[in-house]
Write a protein that holds these residues in place. Structure first.
Motif, short mmCIF file in Angstrom:
data_model
loop_
_atom_site.label_atom_id
_atom_site.label_comp_id
_atom_site.label_asym_id
_atom_site.label_seq_id
_atom_site.Cartn_x
_atom_site.Cartn_y
_atom_site.Cartn_z
N LYS A 1 -16.01 -32.68 5.07
CA LYS A 1 -17.12 -32.76 4.45
C LYS A 1 -18.36 -32.54 5.34
O LYS A 1 -18.35 -32.59 6.31
N PRO A 2 -19.50 -32.35 4.39
CA PRO A 2 -20.75 -32.09 4.99
C PRO A 2 -20.95 -33.30 6.04
O PRO A 2 -21.59 -32.64 7.27
N GLU A 3 -20.88 -34.46 5.85
CA GLU A 3 -21.32 -35.47 6.73
C GLU A 3 -20.54 -35.31 8.07
O GLU A 3 -20.95 -35.59 9.18
N GLU B 1 -21.64 -32.32 10.16
CA GLU B 1 -22.97 -32.93 10.75
C GLU B 1 -22.73 -33.63 12.14
O GLU B 1 -23.29 -33.28 13.23
N PRO C 1 -23.04 -27.54 -0.24
CA PRO C 1 -23.42 -27.57 0.95
C PRO C 1 -22.35 -27.53 1.97
O PRO C 1 -21.09 -28.21 1.77
N GLY C 2 -22.65 -26.86 3.16
CA GLY C 2 -21.30 -26.68 4.08
C GLY C 2 -19.92 -26.27 3.56
O GLY C 2 -18.89 -26.16 4.00
N TYR D 1 -18.41 -27.02 1.19
CA TYR D 1 -17.38 -27.82 0.73
C TYR D 1 -16.82 -27.74 -0.62
O TYR D 1 -17.82 -28.11 -1.48
#
Lengths: 348, 331
Positions: free
Chosen positions: A82-84, A87, A259-260, A262
């Motif tokens: 996942k993007p988070e 990060e 994003p990313g 995903y």
């Protein structure tokens, strides 16, 4: 005697040192699903450039662990982070290649592609709600096929796997029951059935168990000439598992707004889309410790995007479309930098 | 040594020096050898304690989260991270039990035939065949079990069993369908073939320890072969036989690859022995590579610890019994 021995050892050491100094090997670890195509690429790449790639297919979970621990240059996973999470760990992710997952069956008197199955009934079979092959639901889907009154033996992966991740993700999308009772992950609590290790394990167990149904990556089904089922897709159309239908699903994916990157490719819209299509992903650090190695790795993946399509298709994988490759290269140029802010790989 | 060095004082001085030097060198070599072998022995102890420490350390997160419930819970859910060892423990014990039930009578039969009844010309070929069976790598048993035995059982034996016990109370649950071919029973059968040579060869060796004079005396007073086996050989060797069986049990408990192929790898306790199940070692082999999350990995390590404890108990028990028979033999 000992002098000769010492000389031999010295000579061997020198040769070894020369070889290792000459070739810069890229190291990576992770998913088993793309292993055949990565190793094929590595082979061709080595012939063309002299640079080797050492890829350990230890599984997606292992690949994520290894890249976070910084023991490899890149990690590979079938289940995108996942993007988070990207990060948090300072990682960049992109899809490298795609493939299809197909239901395979072992049913006397039913030929490959004869049986048609839709998502909700597949979920019911794997939940144990449909227990026999001549269940009214299946008979309704297959009016022209003579289905036997025999019990269904469900076969699933016993090891955690990206194939299971995408398969359970699909079942969660098409069945609320599956989503609430089982959910999606690379390993889940299977309500019933036989577990087998690896794609080849599932393929063998299905082949040796009468009345069995399982799921494997398309290449395994094709190479072992397994009896696969057709599926009803998101648009209600019946499609066969083949490169064309995987590509149709891939073309529908909206990578630009993910994003990313995903993005899970199961249950895509489109009349020709195969419902259980999957992408497999590469992970590298945004600010790699070993800039030279990461640069070499990106060079390899860039080469694979450009020259790897033939190898991929020969092994029944689907190369990424050109527009997505363009996006990925832009991401590399923007996000992967050395500590002093220089771009690691300029895309050439 | 002491005598020798005292003697050297009495002899000629030059001669004595040479002798001293040689003796010292011997002494040095002796102590070096002792230290070397001692280090090897200590290394084993260090390794064992290292294994115990790392198992305990690795399993701490899971055991502190689930506590004693880890041993009694049937859950195995990587999504919600809820883990329990009971299905794996159950599968491990039941497959080993089935293996013993099948292999013990056959193994003893082989041993009795080889030591008491077999013509001399046959003794060697059969003995070698049994030992060859022990030398086959377990993965071969697994492949054979999956490709040959399981389809055969699914097509013939299992439907027959299900049919035969259909109306019988209790037993109809133990032999309930559908016949998958692979499952707990198939794993037990494969294990029985794997431990058969162990039981047969240990029992044969134990039977050979019975003094011929005892048997001859029994035959002399008119005992039949059965009576000799039952009244003379069995009581004389009883404890040793149990020891051999326990060693075989130790092997069955830890066997991994062959079982993984044919047990069905399902984290469920099925009332039917024809249903799929799992064992501790099969679970670890299957899931370790892709176990993500600390609790998942730790739960697998905890399973390893449980298996370690079970095997330790079995082997300690076997050692104890073997020690007792050695004392009896000395008497």
């Amino acid at each position: 005697m000992s002098k000769i021995l010492a000389r031999t050892v010295l000579a061997a050491a020198l040769v070894g040192a020369a070889v290792s100094a000459f070739a810069l090997d890229i190291s990576g670890a992770g998913a088993t699903f793309p292993y055949p195509v990565y190793s094929k690429w590595a082979d061709t790449y080595k012939k063309e450039t002299g640079n080797g790639l050492n890829y350990q297919s230890i599984g997606s979970g292992g690949g994520i662990k290894q890249i976070i621990a910084n023991t490899v240059t890149f990690g590979a996973t079938d289940a995108p982070l996942k993007p988070e999470d990207l990060e948090k760990n300072g990682l960049v992710q992109w899809p490298q290649v795609m493939g299809g997952i197909v239901p395979v069956i072992n049913l006397d008197g039913v030929a490959a592609g004869d049986l048609v199955i839709d998502g909700p009934s597949l979920a019911k079979i794997f939940l144990g709600d449909i227990k026999t092959w001549n269940d009214p639901v299946l008979v309704k889907l297959n009016p022209s096929v003579k289905l036997p009154d025999s019990p269904i033996a469900v076969v699933h992966r016993s090891d955690g796997s990206g194939t299971s991740f995408n398969f359970t993700d699909y079942l969660s999308k098409v069945s609320a029951d599956w989503k609430s009772k089982v959910g999606s992950a690379s390993a889940v609590e299977w309500p019933l059935g036989l577990g087998a290790k690896g794609n080849e394990g599932v393929a063998n167990t299905v082949a040796n168990t009468k009345g069995a149904i399982g799921y494997v990556e398309y290449a395994y089904a094709k190479q072992n000439k397994m009896n696969f089922a057709k599926m009803v897709n998101h648009d209600g159309k019946t499609v066969a598992p083949e490169t064309k239908s995987f590509q149709a699903a891939a073309a529908n994916a909206d990578w630009a707004h993910a994003p990313g990157y995903y993005q899970i490719l199961t249950d895509q819209k489109g009349a020709a889309s195969w419902p259980i299509t999957a992408a497999t992903f590469i992970l590298v650090h945004k600010q790699p410790k070993d800039v030279a190695a990461t640069s070499e790795a990106l060079k390899f993946f860039s080469w694979a995007f450009k020259n790897g399509a033939k190898d991929a298709e020969a092994l029944d994988y689907i190369p990424m479309p050109d527009n997505v490759v363009g996006m990925i290269k832009k991401t590399w140029a923007q996000e992967i930098t050395s500590a002093d802010g220089k771009v690691v790989f300029d895309g050439k | 040594m002491v005598d020798a060095s005292m003697g050297s004082k009495a002899s000629v001085a030059a001669h004595g020096r040479v002798r001293d030097r040689v003796l010292r060198r011997f002494e040095l070599g002796d102590s070096a050898f002792r230290i070397l072998t001692q280090a090897c022995a200590i290394a084993v102890l260090l390794l064992l304690s290292g294994v115990i420490v790392s198992l305990a350390y690795g399993s701490a997160p899971a055991l502190s989260k689930f506590g004693f419930g880890f041993l009694t819970s049937q859950a195995w859910n990587p999504v919600t991270e809820n883990f329990g060892a009971l299905p794996a423990i159950y599968g491990t014990l039941v497959t080993s039990l089935i293996a013993l039930l099948i292999a013990m009578p056959i193994g003893l039969g082989i041993a009795v035939f080889l030591t008491e009844l077999c013509p001399h010309s046959l003794r060697r070929p059969i003995g070698v065949a049994v030992e060859l069976l022990a030398g086959i790598p377990s993965i071969i048993y697994g492949i054979w079990g999956m490709f040959v035995l399981a389809p055969f059982l699914q097509a013939t034996v299992q439907p027959a069993l299900i049919g035969a016990f259909a109306g019988v109370p209790y037993l109809s649950n133990v032999f309930a369908g559908p016949p998958y071919g692979i499952g707990i029973a198939t794993a037990g059968i494969i294990l029985s073939i794997m431990i058969l040579p162990l039981i047969a060869s240990i029992s044969r060796d134990v039977f050979n320890t019975v003094p011929a004079v005892l048997k001859e005396a029994a035959f002399g007073i008119g005992c039949t072969r059965w009576e000799v086996m039952r009244r003379i050989v069995a009581p004389y060797t009883g404890v040793g036989l149990v020891g051999g069986v326990m060693l075989a049990l130790g092997r069955a408990l830890g066997e991994t690859m062959a079982v993984t192929f044919v047990i069905g790898n399902a984290h469920k306790i099925s009332p039917s022995i024809l249903g799929p199940g799992t064992t501790i070692s099969a679970t670890i082999a299957n899931e370790f590579t892709e176990a993500d999350g600390k609790l998942y990995t730790s739960s697998l390590v905890s399973l390893g610890l449980v298996l370690f404890v079970i095997t330790f108990i079995v082997l300690a028990f076997a050692r104890l019994l073997l020690m007792r028979i050695e004392q009896q033999g000395a008497r």
